[in-house]
Write an enzyme that holds these catalytic residues in place. Structure first.
Site, PDB file in Angstrom:
ATOM      1  N   GLU A 287    -103.621 120.943 -18.449  1.00 30.64           N
ATOM      2  CA  GLU A 287    -103.808 122.285 -17.874  1.00 30.64           C
ATOM      3  C   GLU A 287    -103.806 123.337 -18.963  1.00 30.64           C
ATOM      4  O   GLU A 287    -103.931 124.520 -18.679  1.00 30.64           O
ATOM      5  CB  GLU A 287    -102.670 122.609 -16.897  1.00 30.64           C
TER       6      GLU A 287
ATOM      7  N   CYS B  89    -101.711 118.469 -12.453  1.00 31.54           N
ATOM      8  CA  CYS B  89    -100.834 117.520 -13.144  1.00 31.54           C
ATOM      9  C   CYS B  89    -101.324 116.076 -13.112  1.00 31.54           C
ATOM     10  O   CYS B  89    -100.622 115.187 -13.570  1.00 31.54           O
ATOM     11  CB  CYS B  89     -99.424 117.587 -12.568  1.00 31.54           C
TER      12      CYS B  89
ATOM     13  N   HIS C  83     -95.032 111.435  -9.653  1.00 32.99           N
ATOM     14  CA  HIS C  83     -95.113 112.720 -10.354  1.00 32.99           C
ATOM     15  C   HIS C  83     -93.803 113.475 -10.167  1.00 32.99           C
ATOM     16  O   HIS C  83     -93.183 113.435  -9.103  1.00 32.99           O
ATOM     17  CB  HIS C  83     -96.289 113.564  -9.848  1.00 32.99           C
TER      18      HIS C  83
END
Lengths: 130, 349
Positions: free
Chosen positions: B80, B112, B234
């Site tokens: 990102e 992500c 995640h």
């Protein structure tokens, strides 16, 4: 540094690629295209340095040009690579008092400088404690 | 079978504690740390960015196994925080590991999960025979606005995986994804910091997509949570992966090794890749690993992985630092030093 000037040398700056004279076994960084010892008898080939060595001597930079001002104080050292040649490079350390002559170092990939907010970002090799 | 040939992670040395950030904003650090399950986060040095992290992670991967860089046919870097809006991070990585010029390369962005999207792309290119090896990297110097909840977790780090067919240390048995248009988190062009939907980033976003991909994966493989030795989800904080693991039926000991967030924070595209690296640091032949990433916007990529004997014979795990070693090698910053490192101080130009 102009963009083309940086670009011409980026392979050497990124990967510590210098040269070696296969006739006398001497290593060179920055690369030489002619061995000053062997002259026309020399056979120069590209050589990628392992990136490990020791600090021969160093200076602490406390006042730098604008591009490097935020990073002061920082250390610039003459480093003798394990292959025997010497080069000048920044040494990354969180405390400048930890750096000493003879300290073992290894290469790492870091940002060197940026041309303002819109210009080119220059990357290359710095050294950290091994 | 296609799988992971070698891997490497990189975590910057600097840390800031959640307490130190809370102190600046008059918040209760203990309450925030306990709520998020994140006690400190990594901070990049002033000369580190997502590109230098990607290069150092890739070099750590290549230090573990003798892979001819000329055999690398593709490099994908997910982030990102690519240093350029236009100019690929992936070609600089290629130049820095000696893989150029006969290779394809591109930068990925999917919040992500861009790193795991890179793994899937490399798998496809390897399985189709288009390339011998591909390198997939997730790397970020994550952005979080001052005083925003993200500031307590937005961290720096990444990991690289060489994907190929020859003697993988871990076979990727299958992968699948679950993606929808869900605006839970975004950053507009030219903006320094992302915005998010607060609690909206939970139920309809993270939990829906992670569970969607995880169920899809287990249905396809005919497996249940108990069949896996490790699971990595995640980790925007430590609370979400713990909760989703429990919802799916995984036990805390299955996620412990891959849950780096409490001591690392959220390395965005680097989060699942670093967690997977941490598991590969200790995994034994035969271990089965379940992986599900999440990227806001939104999507999840799931992987079913089996560790092979090659992890003992084909790589030298000690040739590069383990995730645990890097997590323990740290220097704490106060908020003023952190603000300088992150470029949050307005300077005279």
């Amino acid at each position: 540094m102009s963009v083309p000037r940086f670009w011409r040398k980026q392979t050497n700056r990124y990967n510590l690629i210098g040269t070696k004279c296969e006739t006398c076994g001497t290593y060179y960084f920055p690369p030489r295209s002619l061995c000053p010892k062997c002259r026309r008898e020399g056979k120069i080939v590209d050589y990628k340095f392992k990136g490990t060595g020791k600090i021969v001597t160093f200076s602490v930079v406390r006042t730098a040009s604008d591009k490097f001002d935020l990073q002061t104080p920082f250390v610039v050292a003459i480093i003798e690579l394990d292959e025997g040649t010497r080069l000048t490079a920044p040494v990354i350390c969180s405390d400048i008092n930890e750096v000493y002559i003879g300290m073992r170092v290894k290469s790492t990939f870091r940002k060197i400088s940026a041309d303002g907010d819109s210009g080119i970002i220059v990357y290359g090799t710095k050294f950290i404690r091994e | 079978m296609v799988g992971i040939i070698t891997y490497g992670a990189y975590i910057p040395q600097f840390r800031i504690k959640a307490d130190e950030i809370a102190k600046v904003w008059g918040a209760n650090g203990t309450e925030i740390s306990n709520g998020l399950g994140v006690f400190e986060k990594s901070v990049p040095d002033m000369d580190e960015d997502s590109l230098t992290i990607a290069v150092n992670a890739a070099r750590n991967a290549l230090a573990r196994r003798d892979v001819n860089p000329a055999d690398i046919g593709a490099i994908y870097v997910g982030s990102e925080s690519h240093p350029y809006a236009v100019k690929p991070t992936s070609v600089t990585v290629g130049e820095a590991i000696g893989a150029t010029p006969v290779m394809t390369a591109a930068d990925y962005e999917f919040a992500c999960k861009a790193g795991t999207a890179g793994i899937q792309t490399c798998m496809g290119l390897v399985k189709s025979g288009m390339i011998k090896y591909g390198v997939a990297i997730g790397s970020d110097v994550a952005q979080g606005a001052p005083s925003d909840a993200l500031e307590y977790t937005a961290a720096a780090g990444g990991a690289a995986f060489v994907i190929g067919n020859d003697d993988p240390i871990a076979e990727i048995n299958d992968t699948c994804s679950y993606s929808t248009d869900t605006p839970d988190f975004w950053r507009r062009e030219g903006q320094a910091y992302p915005r998010h939907g607060g609690r909206f980033s939970g139920e309809p976003a993270y939990f829906k997509h992670v569970q969607g991909a995880a169920h899809l994966m287990m249905d396809r493989m005919g497996t249940k949570p108990a069949d896996y030795d490790y699971a990595i989800f995640h980790q925007p904080n430590a609370k979400f992966p713990r909760n989703v693991a429990a919802m799916l039926g995984f036990k805390p000991e299955q996620i412990k090794q891959g849950l780096c967030a409490p001591r690392l924070g959220n390395t965005y595209s680097g989060a699942v890749p670093v967690g997977l690296s941490s598991v590969l640091d200790v995994a034994k032949p035969g271990d089965r690993i379940f992986v599900t990433s999440y990227g806001s916007g939104s999507g999840s990529d799931a992987f079913d992985i089996t560790v092979t004997d090659a992890i003992l014979t084909k790589i030298d795990r000690k040739a590069a630092p383990s995730v645990e070693t890097m997590l323990n090698d740290k220097i704490y910053l106060d908020y003023a030093q952190y603000a300088k490192h992150k470029g949050k101080i307005v300077m005279q130009k």
